[in-house]
Design an enzyme around this catalytic site. Structure first.
Site, PDB file in Angstrom:
ATOM      1  N   HIS A 219     -63.530 -16.113 -35.180  1.00 22.70           N
ATOM      2  CA  HIS A 219     -63.805 -15.689 -33.800  1.00 22.70           C
ATOM      3  C   HIS A 219     -62.646 -14.914 -33.174  1.00 22.70           C
ATOM      4  O   HIS A 219     -61.994 -15.413 -32.246  1.00 22.70           O
ATOM      5  CB  HIS A 219     -64.101 -16.925 -32.953  1.00 22.70           C
TER       6      HIS A 219
ATOM      7  N   SER B  45     -67.034 -28.969 -31.799  1.00 18.72           N
ATOM      8  CA  SER B  45     -68.266 -29.322 -31.124  1.00 18.72           C
ATOM      9  C   SER B  45     -67.913 -29.260 -29.634  1.00 18.72           C
ATOM     10  O   SER B  45     -67.144 -30.083 -29.129  1.00 18.72           O
ATOM     11  CB  SER B  45     -68.697 -30.731 -31.541  1.00 18.72           C
TER      12      SER B  45
ATOM     13  N   GLY C  90     -68.305 -20.753 -21.440  1.00 15.16           N
ATOM     14  CA  GLY C  90     -69.638 -21.168 -21.882  1.00 15.16           C
ATOM     15  C   GLY C  90     -69.673 -22.683 -22.046  1.00 15.16           C
ATOM     16  O   GLY C  90     -70.664 -23.347 -21.702  1.00 15.16           O
TER      17      GLY C  90
ATOM     18  N   LEU D 131     -68.367 -14.285 -21.291  1.00 12.20           N
ATOM     19  CA  LEU D 131     -69.382 -14.297 -22.347  1.00 12.20           C
ATOM     20  C   LEU D 131     -69.375 -15.601 -23.128  1.00 12.20           C
ATOM     21  O   LEU D 131     -68.321 -16.216 -23.339  1.00 12.20           O
ATOM     22  CB  LEU D 131     -69.138 -13.140 -23.330  1.00 12.20           C
TER      23      LEU D 131
ATOM     24  N   ARG E 158     -73.876 -60.617 -27.574  1.00 14.63           N
ATOM     25  CA  ARG E 158     -72.974 -59.923 -26.660  1.00 14.63           C
ATOM     26  C   ARG E 158     -71.878 -60.844 -26.125  1.00 14.63           C
ATOM     27  O   ARG E 158     -70.758 -60.407 -25.873  1.00 14.63           O
ATOM     28  CB  ARG E 158     -73.736 -59.244 -25.526  1.00 14.63           C
TER      29      ARG E 158
ATOM     30  N   SER F 281     -72.759 -57.569 -18.428  1.00 11.71           N
ATOM     31  CA  SER F 281     -73.800 -57.885 -19.403  1.00 11.71           C
ATOM     32  C   SER F 281     -73.245 -57.889 -20.820  1.00 11.71           C
ATOM     33  O   SER F 281     -73.696 -58.655 -21.659  1.00 11.71           O
ATOM     34  CB  SER F 281     -74.994 -56.933 -19.280  1.00 11.71           C
TER      35      SER F 281
ATOM     36  N   GLU G 266     -70.835 -42.320 -20.578  1.00 16.89           N
ATOM     37  CA  GLU G 266     -70.483 -42.821 -21.902  1.00 16.89           C
ATOM     38  C   GLU G 266     -69.951 -41.736 -22.839  1.00 16.89           C
ATOM     39  O   GLU G 266     -69.192 -42.025 -23.750  1.00 16.89           O
ATOM     40  CB  GLU G 266     -71.694 -43.521 -22.554  1.00 16.89           C
TER      41      GLU G 266
HETATM   42  C1  LIG Z   1     -71.863 -28.508 -28.797  1.00 22.56           C
HETATM   43  C2  LIG Z   1     -71.854 -27.112 -29.350  1.00 22.56           C
HETATM   44  N1  LIG Z   1     -72.878 -26.280 -29.098  1.00 22.56           N
HETATM   45  C3  LIG Z   1     -72.887 -25.030 -29.617  1.00 22.56           C
HETATM   46  C4  LIG Z   1     -71.856 -24.597 -30.399  1.00 22.56           C
HETATM   47  C5  LIG Z   1     -71.893 -23.199 -31.022  1.00 22.56           C
HETATM   48  N2  LIG Z   1     -70.926 -22.303 -30.341  1.00 22.56           N
HETATM   49  C6  LIG Z   1     -69.688 -22.087 -30.852  1.00 22.56           C
HETATM   50  S1  LIG Z   1     -68.779 -21.085 -29.893  1.00 22.56           S
HETATM   51  C7  LIG Z   1     -70.059 -20.915 -28.776  1.00 22.56           C
HETATM   52  C8  LIG Z   1     -69.884 -20.045 -27.558  1.00 22.56           C
HETATM   53  C9  LIG Z   1     -68.753 -20.556 -26.732  1.00 22.56           C
HETATM   54  O1  LIG Z   1     -68.571 -19.756 -25.612  1.00 22.56           O
HETATM   55  P1  LIG Z   1     -67.351 -19.999 -24.671  1.00 22.56           P
HETATM   56  O2  LIG Z   1     -67.193 -21.435 -24.375  1.00 22.56           O
HETATM   57  O3  LIG Z   1     -67.508 -19.096 -23.514  1.00 22.56           O
HETATM   58  O4  LIG Z   1     -66.095 -19.602 -25.593  1.00 22.56           O
HETATM   59  P2  LIG Z   1     -65.487 -18.147 -25.890  1.00 22.56           P
HETATM   60  O5  LIG Z   1     -65.728 -17.916 -27.332  1.00 22.56           O
HETATM   61  O6  LIG Z   1     -66.190 -17.163 -25.022  1.00 22.56           O
HETATM   62  O7  LIG Z   1     -64.071 -18.286 -25.529  1.00 22.56           O
HETATM   63  C10 LIG Z   1     -71.180 -21.629 -29.172  1.00 22.56           C
HETATM   64  C11 LIG Z   1     -72.462 -21.667 -28.454  1.00 22.56           C
HETATM   65  C12 LIG Z   1     -70.794 -25.502 -30.632  1.00 22.56           C
HETATM   66  N3  LIG Z   1     -69.733 -25.162 -31.374  1.00 22.56           N
HETATM   67  N4  LIG Z   1     -70.807 -26.733 -30.086  1.00 22.56           N
HETATM   68 MG   LIG Z   2     -66.627 -17.341 -22.980  1.00 22.60          MG
END
Ligand SMILES: Cc1ncc(C[n+]2csc(CCOP(=O)(O)OP(=O)(O)O)c2C)c(N)n1
Ligand SMILES: [Mg+2]
Length: 442
Positions: free
Chosen positions: A37, A124, A156, A187, A319, A346, A367
């Site tokens: 990336h 993730s 994102g 983006l 529990r 609980s 959680e």
């Molecule tokens: C929980 C999860 N959902 C989807 C993805 C797939 N994924 C990897 S990068 C990405 C886009 C991330 O965008 P952003 O947070 O804006 O990071 P940028 O690359 O723009 O810095 C996605 C959807 C992932 N890695 N983890």
């Molecule tokens: Mg981004």
């Protein structure tokens, strides 16, 4: 801001130069790997340069040092720029960066704790801030130490609910040793993010969650140095307005370039262009050493001292048995901590809370954050060591196989095993020695 010492012009230029070198390393590594990336790395180049070469206090030759400031790359797919940083500190060899994503390299596509400079695996999305909260909570309330925790998130990624659980946790517990940097590059993966470049909306949301929130130009090293030097009384969110692919003009702010390495010819011209922006200077940047006030913590001997003494036929709710066992474990091991999500009456974890109130963390009904915060920093605590120690004196346990999966240096696995005396020959020799000693003693 009276006590803010603005870095001199030479330092600012050196930070800009470092940012561009980080971009170059990230482009070269991803092009060599044929995946990765680069545009996600480029938007964060000034942020990473300022964090690692102006703000954070750590020992670059010893990334696991307990006193070091911590860093969590929540947008784990930008791993190449993290590796580039550690090459700039001298910890990794620059050539090693070109082994990104190769099966026998430790430089995986996303950060993993087998890398000495990584505490928690990320990739993730949505999990890094929760882990950073766990580390900051530990630093403030258990270690009572000066180290700080920095977390870099993608814009994102801010759509993940777990991020907002972590935001709530951080402000509720007043984690003023925690800084989140939002790389607002407009983006995501396949589309613009919902808030695009509306940085004021991120600011309002972060403030509503109890954070101090400051908007900066994420490509201005001056602005980043300034905001990161501010004194704090709350968790701080730096909303950095950036451009995805910054510094690579043909892909800047363009959709369709997420997760794509530059083809060789494009990579060569981008590197050339970036090299042209580096102003020659003799200034070398060194991180400041950390304040050495974190207590050493050993997780050895975390064990249940005795089996429960329930009578045959006695009925005990599972529990309740869990709550009693947890409280007992805490009685004999001062590093056992319990986290609960508003269910203590609980699950009977209130038995633990009553006995050890300082080691009980109420996470409320969030959680996802409870689990990631609970992860905190096992790698720095030597969990593997603790597991071995725990079974070492137990009767009925025999260790059949022990494996070393990493050593604290980069290099070829075979060479490293030999250097550290744990390759096949060294182990065979040690076994022969033990056998001959025991034969001589008979
Ligand atoms: C929980 C999860 N959902 C989807 C993805 C797939 N994924 C990897 S990068 C990405 C886009 C991330 O965008 P952003 O947070 O804006 O990071 P940028 O690359 O723009 O810095 C996605 C959807 C992932 N890695 N983890
Ligand atoms: Mg981004």
């Amino acid at each position: 801001m009276e006590d803010y010492h603005k870095p001199d012009q030479q330092t600012l230029q050196a930070l800009r130069n470092t940012a561009n070198r980080l971009r170059i390393h990230s482009i070269r590594a991803t092009t060599a790997a044929g995946s990765g990336h680069p545009t996600s790395c480029s938007s964060a180049a000034e942020i990473m340069s300022v964090l690692f070469f102006n703000t954070m206090k750590y020992r670059p030759e010893d990334p696991r040092n307990i006193h070091n400031d911590r860093f969590v790359l929540s947008k784990g797919h930008a791993a190449p720029i993290l590796y580039a940083v550690w090459a700039e500190t001298g910890y990794l060899k620059e050539n090693e960066l070109l082994n990104l994503r190769k099966v026998d390299s430790i430089l995986e596509g996303h950060p993993v704790p087998k890398q000495q400079f990584v505490d928690v695996a990320t990739g993730s999305l949505g999990q890094g801030l929760g882990a950073a909260c766990g580390m900051a909570y530990t630093g403030k309330y258990f270690d009572k130490a000066s180290y700080r925790v920095y977390c870099l998130l993608g814009d994102g990624e801010m759509s993940e609910g777990s991020v907002w659980e972590a935001m709530s946790f951080a402000s509720y517990y007043q984690l003023d040793n925690l800084v989140a940097v939002l790389d607002v590059n407009r983006l995501g993966q396949s589309d613009p993010t919902p808030l695009q470049h509306h940085v004021e909306k991120y600011q309002q949301r972060c403030e509503a969650f109890g954070w101090q929130a400051v908007v900066v130009d994420g490509h201005s090293v001056e602005e980043l140095c300034k905001v990161l030097n501010q004194p704090r009384h709350q968790p701080l969110a730096i909303i950095a307005k950036t451009v995805k692919g910054k510094g690579i003009p043909v892909v800047e702010d363009k959709l369709g370039w997420h997760g794509k390495p530059l083809p060789k010819d494009m990579a060569d011209s981008a590197v050339k262009e970036l090299q042209g922006r580096i102003v020659s200077s003799s200034k070398r940047l060194y991180p400041a050493p950390p304040c050495e006030d974190a207590p050493p913590v050993s997780l050895r001997n975390i064990r249940m001292p005795s089996a429960p003494s329930y009578k045959l036929g006695e009925k005990v709710a599972t529990r309740k048995a869990y709550g009693q066992a947890l409280a007992k474990l805490g009685r004999y091991n001062q590093h056992v901590i319990a986290l609960d999500g508003d269910t203590k009456n609980s699950t009977f974890s209130e038995l633990f809370k009553n006995e050890h109130p300082d080691r009980y963390v109420e996470c409320y009904i969030a959680e996802q954050n409870m689990v990631t915060a609970g992860e905190r920093s096992p790698a720095r605590r030597g969990l593997g060591e603790a597991v071995c120690a725990a079974v070492a004196n137990e009767t009925g346990f025999s260790v059949h196989r022990m494996a070393v999966s990493q050593v604290p240096r980069s290099g070829k696995p075979q060479e490293l095993l030999r250097i550290f005396g744990i390759d096949r020959d060294a182990i065979a020799q040690a076994v022969r020695k033990v056998l001959s000693t025991s034969a001589n003693n008979k």
